[in-house]
Design a protein around this motif. Structure first.
Motif, short mmCIF file in Angstrom:
data_model
loop_
_atom_site.label_atom_id
_atom_site.label_comp_id
_atom_site.label_asym_id
_atom_site.label_seq_id
_atom_site.Cartn_x
_atom_site.Cartn_y
_atom_site.Cartn_z
N ALA A 124 29.50 49.88 64.60
CA ALA A 124 30.10 50.04 63.28
C ALA A 124 31.56 49.63 63.31
O ALA A 124 32.05 48.89 62.44
N LEU A 125 32.26 50.09 64.33
CA LEU A 125 33.68 49.77 64.47
C LEU A 125 33.89 48.27 64.62
O LEU A 125 34.80 47.68 64.02
N ALA A 126 33.04 47.62 65.41
CA ALA A 126 33.14 46.17 65.61
C ALA A 126 32.96 45.41 64.30
O ALA A 126 33.53 44.34 64.09
N ALA A 127 32.16 45.98 63.40
CA ALA A 127 31.90 45.34 62.10
C ALA A 127 32.96 45.70 61.07
O ALA A 127 32.91 45.21 59.93
N GLY A 128 33.90 46.57 61.43
CA GLY A 128 34.92 46.99 60.49
C GLY A 128 34.47 48.12 59.59
O GLY A 128 35.12 48.43 58.59
N ALA A 129 33.35 48.75 59.92
CA ALA A 129 32.81 49.85 59.13
C ALA A 129 33.27 51.19 59.69
O ALA A 129 33.73 51.28 60.84
N GLN A 130 33.14 52.23 58.89
CA GLN A 130 33.53 53.56 59.31
C GLN A 130 32.32 54.34 59.83
O GLN A 130 31.18 54.02 59.49
#
Length: 368
Positions: A124-130
């Motif tokens: 999620a973090l790699a995708a810019g998501a929370q």
């Protein structure tokens, strides 16, 4: 100006694997090491899988079957779904990556249990998501009501590891059903069933049932645990045709190597080895639960191939002392729970070594 990297990468921590046996041997000068940290199958691979690897090694110069056609066909028969609803991957980790790649964008979020498998948050973090972490309940089980309350218009994935890692606990059929029925249409529910074969409770649900009924559910399973093929990396996803088709479009060609495919095909047919792995695990689970409970520690009910327990004090030093005696376990601090330890279920001899080292440390602490 150097090539720009995404800002969120600074927040990403590399995955922390279990300590390798060789590292402990070198550091402490110990030849006999018992590794009970990575939830590996103490029986190893099926003899049929080992023979398949040997027999097929001569074809190592050829590219593998890019579509995993034979393995996918066998899996379809095994789980009772058409091949169009199955995708094979380089372990479940790759499938977690692919689903995150497909569904997550900056501004989106995921919901998961805490503690839970770190790869959900990392992707999620790699995708810019929370990531919205929902604390497990007092029995270290997913809190369905709290997870549903955490979902909003930007939630794209709800990750439900069942059994959960690192706690080994499960949600039963009625609880999982209540979650799935109330997850909104814009959110995919992923049931991570890495330890599926170990969970023999009569009320333990299967993702296949929800997929057959048309729910927006993807199930993940693996050959790493019960089948003992962790080093070869074979996993698979089951889900709606639309979702599986999307996964097939973005996965890398030849993502599952030829030897891994042949080993998985052979392992599927060896029901004797599978039954032995489940039986040994059940006996070891009961033994560890009894041993730790008798010493006054809280042990959580586990349906996986490991046990999660609370020692009531920070365990980092205790785990270090186990290491010095040649026993590798997983400290709870890795998951943000300093007072806990996760120990994988091994053979009788491996559990003997764990228990001996454990009691020796306790006795030394009393004398001190």
């Amino acid at each position: 100006m150097p090539v720009r990297l995404p800002e969120q990468l600074s927040q990403l921590r590399p995955y922390v694997p279990g300590i390798p046996i060789e590292e402990v041997q070198q550091e402490f000068g110990i030849s006999e090491i018992v590794k009970l940290a990575s939830n590996e199958n103490p029986l190893g691979p099926s003899p049929l899988a080992l023979q398949a690897i040997v027999d097929f090694a001569r074809y190592g110069s050829l590219y593998p079957d890019a579509g995993c056609v034979e393995l996918k066909s066998l899996l379809a028969s095994h789980v009772g779904l058409p091949t169009s609803q199955i995708s094979v991957s380089n372990g479940s980790d790759e499938m977690i990556h692919l689903l995150s790649l497909l569904l997550l964008r900056p501004g989106d979020n995921i919901v998961m249990g805490d503690p839970g498998f770190s790869r959900y948050e990392s992707e999620a973090l790699a995708a810019g998501a929370q990531t919205r972490k929902v604390s497990l309940d007092e029995n270290a089980r997913h809190d369905v009501s709290a997870m549903l309350a955490a979902i909003d218009n930007n939630t794209r994935i709800v990750w439900l590891a069942n059994p959960n890692n690192p706690t080994g606990t499960i949600l039963r059929r009625s609880e999982v059903g209540a979650l799935i029925e109330n997850v909104p249409e814009h959110t995919l529910t992923v049931l991570d069933e890495a330890y599926f074969e170990f969970a023999t409770d009569s009320e333990y649900p299967s993702s296949v049932d929800y997929i057959r009924s048309g729910k927006q559910v993807v199930g993940l399973r693996t050959f790493s645990k019960t089948y003992g093929l962790a080093g070869l990396r074979v996993g698979y996803a089951m889900g709606p045709e639309r979702m599986i088709d999307a996964v097939e479009r973005v996965r890398a060609p030849f993502n599952v190597n030829a030897l891994a495919q042949r080993a998985a095909i052979a392992a599927l047919s060896d029901t004797k080895h599978l039954t032995a792995a489940v039986d040994i695990n059940k006996a070891g689970n009961e033994r560890l639960h009894r041993f730790l409970s008798e010493r006054g520690y809280r042990v959580f009910e586990s349906y996986a191939n490991f046990v999660w327990y609370d020692m009531g004090f920070p365990t980092q030093d205790f785990c270090r002392q186990l290491l010095m005696r040649g026993v590798i376990v997983r400290p709870g601090s890795v998951f943000g729970y300093d007072n806990h330890i996760r120990v994988s279920i091994g053979t009788d001899a491996e559990l003997d070594a764990f228990e001996t080292a454990f009691d020796a440390i306790l006795q030394e602490s009393v004398r001190a």
